[in-house]
Enzyme design. Structure first.
Site, PDB file in Angstrom:
ATOM      1  N   LEU A 233       1.099   2.389   9.107  1.00 53.85           N
ATOM      2  CA  LEU A 233       0.671   1.031   9.642  1.00 53.85           C
ATOM      3  C   LEU A 233      -0.865   1.247   9.477  1.00 53.85           C
ATOM      4  O   LEU A 233      -1.508   2.179   9.480  1.00 53.85           O
ATOM      5  CB  LEU A 233       0.892   0.816  10.880  1.00 53.85           C
ATOM      6  N   ALA A 234      -1.339  -0.216   9.061  1.00 54.15           N
ATOM      7  CA  ALA A 234      -2.785  -0.445   9.263  1.00 54.15           C
ATOM      8  C   ALA A 234      -2.983  -1.900   9.832  1.00 54.15           C
ATOM      9  O   ALA A 234      -2.417  -2.712   9.060  1.00 54.15           O
ATOM     10  CB  ALA A 234      -3.261  -0.468   7.727  1.00 54.15           C
TER      11      ALA A 234
ATOM     12  N   ASP B 106       6.596  -7.076  14.810  1.00 55.95           N
ATOM     13  CA  ASP B 106       5.499  -5.987  15.494  1.00 55.95           C
ATOM     14  C   ASP B 106       6.071  -4.791  15.661  1.00 55.95           C
ATOM     15  O   ASP B 106       6.781  -4.353  16.591  1.00 55.95           O
ATOM     16  CB  ASP B 106       4.963  -6.928  16.782  1.00 55.95           C
ATOM     17  N   ALA B 107       5.601  -3.962  14.947  1.00 61.26           N
ATOM     18  CA  ALA B 107       6.141  -2.523  15.135  1.00 61.26           C
ATOM     19  C   ALA B 107       5.623  -1.755  16.406  1.00 61.26           C
ATOM     20  O   ALA B 107       6.189  -0.784  16.866  1.00 61.26           O
ATOM     21  CB  ALA B 107       5.689  -1.490  14.076  1.00 61.26           C
TER      22      ALA B 107
ATOM     23  N   TYR C 174     -17.002   6.019   8.114  1.00 64.22           N
ATOM     24  CA  TYR C 174     -15.465   6.263   8.329  1.00 64.22           C
ATOM     25  C   TYR C 174     -15.229   7.591   9.150  1.00 64.22           C
ATOM     26  O   TYR C 174     -14.663   7.226  10.192  1.00 64.22           O
ATOM     27  CB  TYR C 174     -14.974   6.549   6.914  1.00 64.22           C
TER      28      TYR C 174
ATOM     29  N   GLY D 294       0.751  -1.384   0.058  1.00 63.97           N
ATOM     30  CA  GLY D 294       0.047  -0.003  -0.005  1.00 63.97           C
ATOM     31  C   GLY D 294       0.741   1.342  -0.049  1.00 63.97           C
ATOM     32  O   GLY D 294       1.978   1.446  -0.696  1.00 63.97           O
TER      33      GLY D 294
HETATM   34  P1  NAI Z   1      -1.926  -1.762   3.980  1.00 60.46           P
HETATM   35  O1  NAI Z   1      -2.776  -2.923   4.673  1.00 60.46           O
HETATM   36  O2  NAI Z   1      -1.529  -1.865   2.582  1.00 60.46           O
HETATM   37  O3  NAI Z   1      -0.537  -1.664   4.789  1.00 60.46           O
HETATM   38  C1  NAI Z   1      -0.328  -1.951   6.184  1.00 60.46           C
HETATM   39  C2  NAI Z   1       1.224  -1.851   6.529  1.00 60.46           C
HETATM   40  O4  NAI Z   1       1.292  -1.906   7.762  1.00 60.46           O
HETATM   41  C3  NAI Z   1       1.756  -3.275   5.952  1.00 60.46           C
HETATM   42  O5  NAI Z   1       3.221  -3.083   5.412  1.00 60.46           O
HETATM   43  C4  NAI Z   1       1.863  -4.177   6.964  1.00 60.46           C
HETATM   44  O6  NAI Z   1       2.879  -5.122   7.162  1.00 60.46           O
HETATM   45  C5  NAI Z   1       2.042  -3.387   8.006  1.00 60.46           C
HETATM   46  N1  NAI Z   1       1.704  -3.785   9.394  1.00 60.46           N
HETATM   47  C6  NAI Z   1       0.531  -4.285   9.898  1.00 60.46           C
HETATM   48  N2  NAI Z   1       0.681  -4.355  11.241  1.00 60.46           N
HETATM   49  C7  NAI Z   1       1.926  -4.157  11.621  1.00 60.46           C
HETATM   50  C8  NAI Z   1       2.525  -4.583  12.853  1.00 60.46           C
HETATM   51  N3  NAI Z   1       1.866  -4.939  14.098  1.00 60.46           N
HETATM   52  N4  NAI Z   1       3.921  -4.184  12.896  1.00 60.46           N
HETATM   53  C9  NAI Z   1       4.532  -3.999  11.795  1.00 60.46           C
HETATM   54  N5  NAI Z   1       3.731  -3.751  10.664  1.00 60.46           N
HETATM   55  C10 NAI Z   1       2.577  -3.790  10.629  1.00 60.46           C
HETATM   56  O7  NAI Z   1      -2.665  -0.245   4.386  1.00 60.46           O
HETATM   57  P2  NAI Z   1      -2.700   0.981   3.709  1.00 60.46           P
HETATM   58  O8  NAI Z   1      -3.798   1.172   3.065  1.00 60.46           O
HETATM   59  O9  NAI Z   1      -1.442   1.340   2.672  1.00 60.46           O
HETATM   60  O10 NAI Z   1      -2.757   2.046   4.852  1.00 60.46           O
HETATM   61  C11 NAI Z   1      -1.527   2.594   5.232  1.00 60.46           C
HETATM   62  C12 NAI Z   1      -2.011   3.883   6.112  1.00 60.46           C
HETATM   63  O11 NAI Z   1      -2.695   4.732   5.078  1.00 60.46           O
HETATM   64  C13 NAI Z   1      -3.095   3.644   7.043  1.00 60.46           C
HETATM   65  O12 NAI Z   1      -2.839   4.787   8.205  1.00 60.46           O
HETATM   66  C14 NAI Z   1      -4.540   4.079   6.516  1.00 60.46           C
HETATM   67  O13 NAI Z   1      -5.556   4.559   7.259  1.00 60.46           O
HETATM   68  C15 NAI Z   1      -3.926   5.179   5.521  1.00 60.46           C
HETATM   69  N6  NAI Z   1      -4.736   5.596   4.455  1.00 60.46           N
HETATM   70  C16 NAI Z   1      -5.162   4.577   3.271  1.00 60.46           C
HETATM   71  C17 NAI Z   1      -6.190   4.861   2.576  1.00 60.46           C
HETATM   72  C18 NAI Z   1      -6.589   3.849   1.403  1.00 60.46           C
HETATM   73  O14 NAI Z   1      -7.587   4.242   0.774  1.00 60.46           O
HETATM   74  N7  NAI Z   1      -6.132   2.672   1.321  1.00 60.46           N
HETATM   75  C19 NAI Z   1      -6.595   6.312   2.208  1.00 60.46           C
HETATM   76  C20 NAI Z   1      -5.927   7.315   2.961  1.00 60.46           C
HETATM   77  C21 NAI Z   1      -5.103   6.650   4.220  1.00 60.46           C
END
Ligand code: NAI
Length: 395
Positions: free
Chosen positions: A138-139, A110-111, A234, A51
């Site tokens: 992180l998500a 785990d971050a 949301y 992401g």
């Molecule tokens: P994603 O699910 O693609 O990426 C999440 C990342 O967090 C991955 O690299 C995963 O390995 C890591 N992760 C999860 N739990 C972990 C842990 N305990 N320790 C270490 N790493 C961990 O998510 P995405 O969508 O890229 O989200 C990232 C941020 O962007 C979030 O804060 C989300 O709310 C925000 N965001 C997302 C949007 C969307 O439409 N996808 C829009 C605007 C903001």
């Protein structure tokens, strides 16, 4: 092994290494085709494997020539199980970085834990000395609190009253009405504990105390606002409360970075297909319409285009434009009146029968499959593939 997609709910439990490699390479190629960014030189990305975090890492590395350390929580292949997509993404990323002589190392764990923070600090000290940008992306659905050991689960629910609206099962294109009951006070607090700003703050404090933040260091975390149609689930819901907390935390961190002349930002990004967003009800249907309308208006961006624009046009521009709340707005095109008016018009007309005509559900489905390395035209999915791949920096 021959790898096919297998689903449990909205999660795909398999990933294809070649398809993931193709997708990462496409993002690298995109960034390399743009102008170089006079940007960060040593970057820590927390949540770096998929992401927005992965796209940030690619942009920092191939756009600005930065050394990067990536932290994430992924699983290598074992027995009959493939690795997770984020694992394969990182294999390709690190290999491509090495080919260009770019430093890239990764930490899998785990971050939220103190141990991983310490491991990261040790690696920065050993290899980079200091970092000048920290991306927090992180998500996660769960967090174990590092001080108390309490386990928190985040939920995606409205607050106050139940919310009903249309949602789509993008596997079969069926639109149905969904009603989501309001969260309890405890669920609200748990969601804030997982997705709010506390862990970002802990990271920044730990990095600053350890002396591994360079003078002028920047940090950025990602948030979302979105339109009226998703507001109850949301921005006005549990996740929105967590995002309010994250946005407030930027101000606290900004104050603490003053002695370093540093800055802390939240960037409001565009809604995009990622593993995290596909878990939210109603949002996938909104994204299918958003894609259709933004593609028609030539405004569509994916994660990599958004992150290139964040670095080039916002974080490392002569000035960083922000809104009245101090937030960077990369959702400016998504929220344009001509985009949102068109979506509102289409939303009320949507049915299972006209879904393919009115929305880009096909584009949504394709991108979802591509998150796991499927649906890439150049990959032969009937061929045997070696699923055991090592991330070069992880032994
Ligand atoms: P994603 O699910 O693609 O990426 C999440 C990342 O967090 C991955 O690299 C995963 O390995 C890591 N992760 C999860 N739990 C972990 C842990 N305990 N320790 C270490 N790493 C961990 O998510 P995405 O969508 O890229 O989200 C990232 C941020 O962007 C979030 O804060 C989300 O709310 C925000 N965001 C997302 C949007 C969307 O439409 N996808 C829009 C605007 C903001």
């Amino acid at each position: 092994m021959i790898v096919k997609p297998k689903f449990r709910g909205f999660i795909c439990t398999t990933a294809h290494p070649e398809g993931c490699a193709t997708k990462v390479q496409e993002q690298i190629n995109y960034v390399k085709a743009q102008n170089k960014i006079e940007g960060p030189k040593k970057v820590l990305v927390i949540g770096a494997s998929t992401g927005y975090g992965l796209a940030s890492r690619i942009t920092a590395s191939f756009g600005a020539g930065a050394s990067t350390i990536g932290v994430f929580f992924e699983r290598p292949a074992s027995g009959k199980r493939t690795a997770t997509a984020g694992w394969y993404n990182t294999v390709t990323f690190e290999e491509a970085a090495a080919q260009e002589g770019l430093y890239a190392k990764s930490i899998n764990g785990d971050a939220f834990s103190d141990e991983i923070k310490q491991q990261t600090i040790d690696l920065i000290k050993q290899d980079l000395g200091q970092v000048d940008l920290v991306v927090y992306s992180l998500a996660s659905p769960v967090r174990v609190h590092p001080k108390t050991g309490e386990k928190f689960n985040s939920v995606i629910k409205p607050i106050g009253e139940a919310f009903s609206n249309k949602t789509v099962d993008f596997h079969n294109g069926e639109i149905s009405e969904i009603t989501i009951n309001p969260a309890t006070e405890e669920e609200i607090q748990h969601t804030i504990a997982v997705m709010g700003g506390e862990d970002w703050h802990f990271w920044m404090q730990a990095l600053q105390e350890a002396g591994v933040l360079a003078k002028g260091a920047k940090t950025v975390a990602y948030s979302y606002i979105g339109p009226k149609v998703t507001q109850p689930i949301y921005r006005d819901g549990t996740i929105g409360k967590a995002k309010n907390d994250l946005e407030q935390t930027a101000k606290t961190i900004q104050a603490e970075l003053k002695s370093l002349d540093g800055s802390a930002y939240v960037s409001i990004n565009k809604a995009l297909v990622t593993q995290a967003s596909s878990a939210i009800p109603i949002v996938p249907l909104y994204i299918s319409l958003l894609y259709r309308v933004m593609k028609e208006q030539n405004l569509h961006e994916g994660c990599i285009e958004q992150m290139y624009r964040l670095f080039d046009d916002r974080l490392y521009a002569a000035e960083t434009p922000v809104d009245e709340e101090g937030r960077i707005r990369l959702d400016d095109w998504e929220m344009k009146a001509e985009v949102q008016d068109q979506i509102s018009k289409l939303w009320s007309q949507l049915t299972t029968e006209n879904l393919s005509d009115l929305s880009d559900i096909e584009g949504y489905r394709k991108e979802f499959f591509q998150l796991f390395g499927f649906d890439q035209s150049e990959v032969d999915y009937d061929a045997e593939v070696d699923v055991v791949k090592s991330i070069p920096s992880i032994v």
